[in-house]
Design an enzyme around this catalytic site. Sequence first.
Site, PDB file in Angstrom:
ATOM      1  N   ASP A   1       0.819  -1.206   0.000  1.00 49.38           N
ATOM      2  CA  ASP A   1       0.000   0.000   0.000  1.00 49.38           C
ATOM      3  C   ASP A   1       0.865   1.274   0.000  1.00 49.38           C
ATOM      4  O   ASP A   1       1.882   1.320   0.707  1.00 49.38           O
ATOM      5  CB  ASP A   1      -0.872  -0.031   1.271  1.00 49.38           C
ATOM      6  CG  ASP A   1      -1.966   1.016   1.262  1.00 49.38           C
ATOM      7  OD1 ASP A   1      -2.805   0.985   0.353  1.00 49.38           O
ATOM      8  OD2 ASP A   1      -1.995   1.856   2.188  1.00 49.38           O
TER       9      ASP A   1
ATOM     10  N   GLU B   1       1.851  -0.497  -4.991  1.00 50.27           N
ATOM     11  CA  GLU B   1       0.883   0.546  -5.285  1.00 50.27           C
ATOM     12  C   GLU B   1       1.664   1.856  -5.163  1.00 50.27           C
ATOM     13  O   GLU B   1       1.788   2.418  -4.076  1.00 50.27           O
ATOM     14  CB  GLU B   1      -0.284   0.517  -4.288  1.00 50.27           C
ATOM     15  CG  GLU B   1      -1.406   1.429  -4.735  1.00 50.27           C
ATOM     16  CD  GLU B   1      -2.114   2.194  -3.610  1.00 50.27           C
ATOM     17  OE1 GLU B   1      -3.233   2.644  -3.844  1.00 50.27           O
ATOM     18  OE2 GLU B   1      -1.545   2.356  -2.516  1.00 50.27           O
TER      19      GLU B   1
HETATM   20  C1  NOJ Z   1      -4.507   2.929  -0.895  1.00 50.35           C
HETATM   21  C2  NOJ Z   1      -5.647   1.988  -0.651  1.00 50.35           C
HETATM   22  O1  NOJ Z   1      -5.934   1.324  -1.847  1.00 50.35           O
HETATM   23  C3  NOJ Z   1      -6.794   2.832  -0.159  1.00 50.35           C
HETATM   24  O2  NOJ Z   1      -7.984   2.101  -0.079  1.00 50.35           O
HETATM   25  C4  NOJ Z   1      -6.425   3.400   1.185  1.00 50.35           C
HETATM   26  O3  NOJ Z   1      -7.437   4.303   1.595  1.00 50.35           O
HETATM   27  C5  NOJ Z   1      -5.114   4.179   1.108  1.00 50.35           C
HETATM   28  N1  NOJ Z   1      -4.100   3.487   0.361  1.00 50.35           N
HETATM   29  C6  NOJ Z   1      -4.576   4.404   2.490  1.00 50.35           C
HETATM   30  O4  NOJ Z   1      -4.124   3.201   3.024  1.00 50.35           O
END
Ligand code: NOJ
Length: 574
Positions: free
Chosen positions: A238, A300
Site C-alpha cells: 500500500d 501501489e
Molecule cells: C490505498 C488503498 O488502496 C486505499 O484504499 C487506502 O485508503 C489508502 N491506500 C490508504 O491506506
Amino acid sequence: MTVEIQTSRNEEVLLADITVAAEDQIIHQRDTDSRWWRSSVIYQIYPKSFRDSSGDGIGDLPGITAGLDSLKELGVDAVWLSPFYKSPQKDGGYDVTDYCDVDPLFGTLNDFDTMIARAQELGIKTIIDLVPNHCSSENVHFKAALAAAPGSPERDMFIFRDGKGETGELPPNNWKSHFEGSAWTRVVEQDGTLGQWYLHLFDSSQPDFNWDNPTVHAEFERILRFWLDKGVTGFRVDVAHALVKKAGLPDWDGKPNGKSSPGFPGSEAPMFGQPEVHDIYRSWRRILDSYEGDRVLCAEANVDPAPRIADWVRKDEMHQAFNFSYLYCNWDAEALRTVITDSFAAFDAVGAPTTWVLSNHDKVRHASRFGTDKRADGIGPDDVQPDAALGLSRARAATLCMLALPGGAYLYQGEELGLPDNTMIAPEFRQDPSFFRSGGKRIGRDGCRVPLPWVRSGNSYGFSESGASWLPQQESWSELSREAQRENQNSTLSMYRRALALRKEFELGRGSFAFSSEFADESGVIAFVNGSTQVVMNMGTEPVEVFGNVLLASDPASIIDGYLLPNRAVWLTA
Ligand code: NOJ
C-alpha cells in the site's frame, strides 16, 4: 491466405490472414521468462464484500474459502486480499491495529490457514495487502507513542513534530491529507496540555510511520516473515511510494496526492518517491528471495509522471507495480494508445512485466465509469447517473482489450459480473473517510465496495445467508448475480471465463505486441496483434470493418455484416 468465417449473423466473409504485417511495428517482444507473475491474472478480493459466512452482513475469510471454487472456475492464477487484519475499520482496514492477526469481523488465523490451504489445493496463489506507510491510531506502537514524552523512542516510531507559531498552535508544515484537511493532528499530552503534532497522509486515525527509524524496518521485516511462513505468495504494498519523506519536511504547494500541477511536478513532491524508499524494497526482495517458491511484491506506487512507476520494479526491487495510467485512461482511443505504448516502453526498459487494471476498490468501477463523464470521487444519488447499457458494453470491450495485452492483469471482484457501482447509496450508509473529511463534498469509494450478488433472489442475493449487507446492494442486481450469469452463455461472466481460458491457451500474457497498421487511419480504434490473435476495439462512433475468425466477442452482436459496432471489441484469428 484467406479464410471464411461465420459471423454472428451467419454471413460468409472473405478474410485476410492475421499475422503481424511487415508494416506493423512490434513494440513489445514475447517474454521468454516463464515465471508465473510475469503473465498472471490476479483477482482482488475485498474481504468485507466478497461473501459472508457468519450472517453479520460483513464478508469474512470462511466466506472467501467458500467462494474459491468459483474463482477456480473463472480461471484466475492468484487472489490478492485487501486488509483483513485487526482494525477499527476507519479506512476499510487500511488502518491496522495488529498486522499479525485477523480481525474478528473476518474470522481467525485458523480461518486464514484454512483459506490458504484450500486456495493451494485449487492451484490459486494468495497475495495479501501490506500497509507499511501508516497504521491505526489504535495500534500498540502509536498508543505507546502518545503515552510517551516528546523526543522519546516511542514517538520516534512516528512523525511527531512541534507546531509552528508562538504556542505551537500551527501545524509543522502545509501538507494536506489525501482525504481532505490538514495532514497533521495535534495531540493532548499526558499532562492535559496541547502538545506535538503527528503526520497522517490519510485519515487522522492513520498515523504515518517514521521510516528513518530502524525499529520500523525491523518491525515490518518481522511482519513479512510472519506471513511468508504462513505460505502467502506475496504482498501488494500500500502507498509504496510514500514511506520515506524528504528530510526537513518542506512545505508542498502542489497536489496532496503528488500529481503534477503547473509549477509543481509530481517528481518534486517531498512525501513521495524519495530515493531512499527503494532501499526498503531491495531489503524486502532479499527476504522474499530467501523463501522457496516464487514469492512476489507488487507496488501501489501512484507516482507522477507515470513512467516513474518502473523504478519500483527494477531487477532487485519489486516484481510488479500497478499501472495507474491505464486505470485512469478514459474512453479515448488516442489516449489509450499512448498509455499502452508508454507502459511497454517504461516497464520493458527495466525488464519487468507491465500490469493492466481497469477497476479496484478505490475507483468507480469501469462498468459505471465508461457510462458517464463523472469519474472522480465517486458517483452519488445527486449526480447524473451512468448509462448502464453503454457502460457495460464498453466495460466488456475494455476487458477483452486488457486481457489480450501481454503482462499481468488485475481483476477486481465483481467486474466478472459486469457489476456497476451502487451510485444510490444514501449518506447514512457511507463509510469512506473522504466523505466525512470533505463534509460530503466527495462521495467517496463506497459505491465500488458493495457486497457481491451470488444468487438471483434473497435480501442480499446470497452474499449472506441472513440477508444482511453492510452496504446496500441494488434491486437490479438479481440478473447480475453469479447464479444467473453461470447459466447464460452470453453473460459477462461467461465472457470472462472464455477470455481467461483463451488467454492461457494462447499464452497471451507472455506474447508480443504490435499495433495493427491496417487500422492506422481509424482514430477511434485500438487494434493490435499478440502472436496469432488480433484484437480490435471500437472506441469510436462508427462501425469499422474487421477481418478474421471471431475467437471471442465482447457481446454476441458485436459484428454486423463484417463491421464491428462502436463500444465493442473482438479477438480474431486467421
Ligand atoms: C490505498 C488503498 O488502496 C486505499 O484504499 C487506502 O485508503 C489508502 N491506500 C490508504 O491506506
